[in-house]
Design a protein around this motif. Structure first.
Motif, mmCIF file in Angstrom:
data_model
loop_
_atom_site.group_PDB
_atom_site.id
_atom_site.type_symbol
_atom_site.label_atom_id
_atom_site.label_comp_id
_atom_site.label_asym_id
_atom_site.label_seq_id
_atom_site.Cartn_x
_atom_site.Cartn_y
_atom_site.Cartn_z
ATOM 1 N N ARG A 56 0.831 -1.205 0.000
ATOM 2 C CA ARG A 56 0.000 0.000 0.000
ATOM 3 C C ARG A 56 0.865 1.254 0.000
ATOM 4 N N GLN A 57 1.936 1.236 0.799
ATOM 5 C CA GLN A 57 2.808 2.408 0.856
ATOM 6 C C GLN A 57 3.458 2.679 -0.498
ATOM 7 N N ALA A 58 3.929 1.604 -1.157
ATOM 8 C CA ALA A 58 4.558 1.782 -2.469
ATOM 9 C C ALA A 58 3.543 2.286 -3.489
ATOM 10 N N GLY A 59 2.328 1.738 -3.447
ATOM 11 C CA GLY A 59 1.296 2.189 -4.371
ATOM 12 C C GLY A 59 0.926 3.640 -4.154
ATOM 13 N N GLN A 60 0.790 4.039 -2.881
ATOM 14 C CA GLN A 60 0.461 5.437 -2.590
ATOM 15 C C GLN A 60 1.574 6.373 -3.035
ATOM 16 N N LEU A 61 2.825 5.973 -2.853
ATOM 17 C CA LEU A 61 3.960 6.787 -3.296
ATOM 18 C C LEU A 61 3.901 7.014 -4.800
ATOM 19 N N PRO A 201 1.135 9.800 5.448
ATOM 20 C CA PRO A 201 2.496 10.201 5.047
ATOM 21 C C PRO A 201 2.882 9.732 3.647
ATOM 22 N N TRP A 202 2.406 8.556 3.228
ATOM 23 C CA TRP A 202 2.824 8.015 1.929
ATOM 24 C C TRP A 202 2.055 8.627 0.764
ATOM 25 N N TRP A 226 2.492 2.149 -17.391
ATOM 26 C CA TRP A 226 2.711 0.874 -16.713
ATOM 27 C C TRP A 226 3.098 1.069 -15.251
ATOM 28 N N LEU A 227 3.817 2.164 -14.948
ATOM 29 C CA LEU A 227 4.198 2.407 -13.564
ATOM 30 C C LEU A 227 2.999 2.899 -12.759
ATOM 31 N N SER A 228 2.196 3.780 -13.335
ATOM 32 C CA SER A 228 0.980 4.230 -12.657
ATOM 33 C C SER A 228 0.026 3.059 -12.439
ATOM 34 N N GLY A 229 -0.106 2.192 -13.438
ATOM 35 C CA GLY A 229 -0.951 1.018 -13.294
ATOM 36 C C GLY A 229 -0.461 0.084 -12.204
ATOM 37 N N GLY A 230 0.868 -0.041 -12.073
ATOM 38 C CA GLY A 230 1.424 -0.868 -11.001
ATOM 39 C C GLY A 230 1.084 -0.309 -9.629
ATOM 40 N N GLY A 231 1.124 1.020 -9.499
ATOM 41 C CA GLY A 231 0.751 1.633 -8.231
ATOM 42 C C GLY A 231 -0.714 1.400 -7.911
ATOM 43 N N GLN A 232 -1.575 1.507 -8.946
ATOM 44 C CA GLN A 232 -3.000 1.245 -8.740
ATOM 45 C C GLN A 232 -3.238 -0.206 -8.333
ATOM 46 N N LEU A 233 -2.511 -1.122 -8.947
ATOM 47 C CA LEU A 233 -2.640 -2.549 -8.609
ATOM 48 C C LEU A 233 -2.283 -2.802 -7.154
ATOM 49 N N LEU A 234 -1.204 -2.209 -6.678
ATOM 50 C CA LEU A 234 -0.790 -2.395 -5.286
ATOM 51 C C LEU A 234 -1.827 -1.846 -4.312
ATOM 52 N N ILE A 235 -2.411 -0.696 -4.637
ATOM 53 C CA ILE A 235 -3.450 -0.128 -3.771
ATOM 54 C C ILE A 235 -4.684 -1.017 -3.760
ATOM 55 N N GLY A 236 -5.090 -1.509 -4.925
ATOM 56 C CA GLY A 236 -6.248 -2.391 -4.990
ATOM 57 C C GLY A 236 -6.052 -3.669 -4.192
ATOM 58 N N CYS A 237 -4.871 -4.272 -4.280
ATOM 59 C CA CYS A 237 -4.573 -5.480 -3.503
ATOM 60 C C CYS A 237 -4.612 -5.193 -2.009
ATOM 61 N N ALA A 238 -4.074 -4.050 -1.607
ATOM 62 C CA ALA A 238 -4.062 -3.695 -0.182
ATOM 63 C C ALA A 238 -5.479 -3.482 0.345
ATOM 64 N N LEU A 239 -6.337 -2.837 -0.448
ATOM 65 C CA LEU A 239 -7.714 -2.622 -0.017
ATOM 66 C C LEU A 239 -8.475 -3.941 0.067
ATOM 67 N N GLY A 240 -8.262 -4.820 -0.897
ATOM 68 C CA GLY A 240 -8.940 -6.114 -0.878
ATOM 69 C C GLY A 240 -8.521 -6.990 0.280
ATOM 70 N N PRO A 297 -6.045 9.497 -3.587
ATOM 71 C CA PRO A 297 -5.506 8.891 -4.817
ATOM 72 C C PRO A 297 -6.585 8.359 -5.751
ATOM 73 N N GLU A 298 -7.592 7.648 -5.197
ATOM 74 C CA GLU A 298 -8.600 7.034 -6.046
ATOM 75 C C GLU A 298 -9.510 8.081 -6.702
ATOM 76 N N MET A 299 -9.906 9.107 -5.957
ATOM 77 C CA MET A 299 -10.751 10.149 -6.533
ATOM 78 C C MET A 299 -9.981 10.953 -7.591
ATOM 79 N N SER A 300 -8.707 11.198 -7.351
ATOM 80 C CA SER A 300 -7.891 11.923 -8.331
ATOM 81 C C SER A 300 -7.694 11.091 -9.590
ATOM 82 N N LEU A 301 -7.498 9.775 -9.415
ATOM 83 C CA LEU A 301 -7.360 8.897 -10.579
ATOM 84 C C LEU A 301 -8.656 8.861 -11.391
ATOM 85 N N THR A 302 -9.795 8.877 -10.709
ATOM 86 C CA THR A 302 -11.077 8.908 -11.415
ATOM 87 C C THR A 302 -11.195 10.187 -12.243
#
Length: 351
Positions: A56-61, A201-202, A226-240, A297-302
């Motif tokens: 989650r921290q890496a995805g938020q960064l 903080p992240w 691909w890097l932005s998508g990787g960050g989104q993937l990490l956040i989604g996994c952390a939320l799930g 992050p999620e609202m900004s991505l939307t």
């Protein structure tokens, strides 16, 4: 015997499959929502898929830096010009949250638990503050998980219907030396924010570094998809990974009350944003995303995916988080200590 936390690679694979399938059917925020649903369903079915260490921290960064790239100097000047509107919209969000708290208390939930469960602020901080005031931290954590799940599943989908033809923007170039430098400095800023016990903080640390770096140097750059998508993937996994088989069995009556109040709050927020936008000639959908009690992050991505005002949404979400975080304890003390003249009379005994 291996610790099940060592199987985090399975979480990443399951999340990636979910994100890929969601992208095939053109779901909004596919790599966040698809990964979230895939990991959540797997865990609720009994699968031993753990949280990804530091995922989650890496995805938020990554996402904070991707969003910060939008904050050029002219855009920051526009945000500053609309600061009064942003504060008014945030105050409306806070009023709606307080109304939900009072209703939940009327439905039999102690005020200390209701307050920290429905404040649209950082969930970890709300659990910590609730624990200090003898609230039910399990209910608080569950309520915030339900809030994020509802916002992520409902708001991007409805927002997509509101903008049937998203604006296709020409991607800005990727300036790798600057991007790598900002990522490294953002990581250090996140560690400093965490050491100082600052909220989120992240997200806030890297975002501040990127916004200042891009704005002050007048850069026009972006992050590779691909890097932005990787960050989104990490956040989604952390939320799930926050959900498991026993989650919905934990006080279902309380969760249904919270869900109904949150759904009403989301609808009321959208209506307030529409009225505010119509009165001031502002894009109401951007205002709605900025006012939603979700996550920055999620609202900004939307907003980015729909071609809306990303900087306005991000600024509103960040200022909302900071203001509500700062006002949380003073508001709690004011309400919990009010005498019998109010309907909160006697709640001081429940602390």
């Amino acid at each position: 015997m291996l610790n099940f936390r060592q199987y985090w690679l399975a979480t990443l694979i399951i999340g990636a499959v979910g994100g890929y399938l969601a992208s095939l059917v053109n779901w909004p925020l596919p790599w966040v929502i698809g990964a979230l649903l895939a990991v959540m369903i797997t865990r609720c079915a009994g699968g031993l898929v753990p949280d990804i260490p530091h995922g989650r921290q890496a995805g938020q960064l990554i996402i904070a830096v991707a969003i910060g790239c939008h904050f050029t100097l002219p855009v920051m000047q526009q945000v500053a010009a609309h600061l009064g509107l942003i504060v008014i919209a945030i105050l409306l969000t806070l009023v709606l949250a307080l109304c939900s708290v009072l209703l939940l208390q009327r439905w039999g939930v102690p005020f200390n638990t209701a307050f920290f469960a429905l404040m649209p602020a950082n969930s970890t901080e709300m659990v910590h503050l609730g624990r200090q005031r003898q609230a039910d931290t399990g209910f608080i954590a569950a309520a915030h998980s339900i809030r994020l799940l509802l916002i992520l599943l409902a708001v991007p989908a409805v927002a997509t219907l509101g903008v049937p033809h998203a604006v296709v923007r020409t991607p800005l170039p990727v300036i790798w030396p600057w991007l790598l430098f900002i990522l490294a400095m953002g990581w250090l800023a996140a560690l400093a924010f965490k050491r100082c016990n600052l909220p989120n903080p992240w997200t806030f640390g890297p975002f501040l570094i990127c916004a200042v770096g891009v704005g002050c140097n007048n850069l026009s750059m972006s992050m590779p998809g691909w890097l932005s998508g990787g960050g989104q993937l990490l956040i989604g996994c952390a939320l799930g990974a926050a959900f498991d088989r026993g989650f919905l069995c934990r006080a279902p009556g309380f969760l249904l009350k919270v869900l109904s109040l949150l759904a009403g709050s989301v609808i009321a927020t959208a209506l307030a944003a529409w009225a505010l936008g119509a009165g001031l000639g502002m894009p109401w959908l951007s205002l709605a995303l900025g006012m939603m009690p979700g996550s920055a992050p999620e609202m900004s991505l939307t907003a980015e995916a729909l071609g809306l005002a990303v900087t306005l949404v991000t600024a509103m979400q960040i200022i909302r988080m900071v203001l509500i975080q700062a006002a949380c304890l003073p508001l709690y003390r004011l309400l919990v200590h009010r005498p019998r003249r109010s309907w909160l009379a006697g709640e001081g005994r429940q602390r």
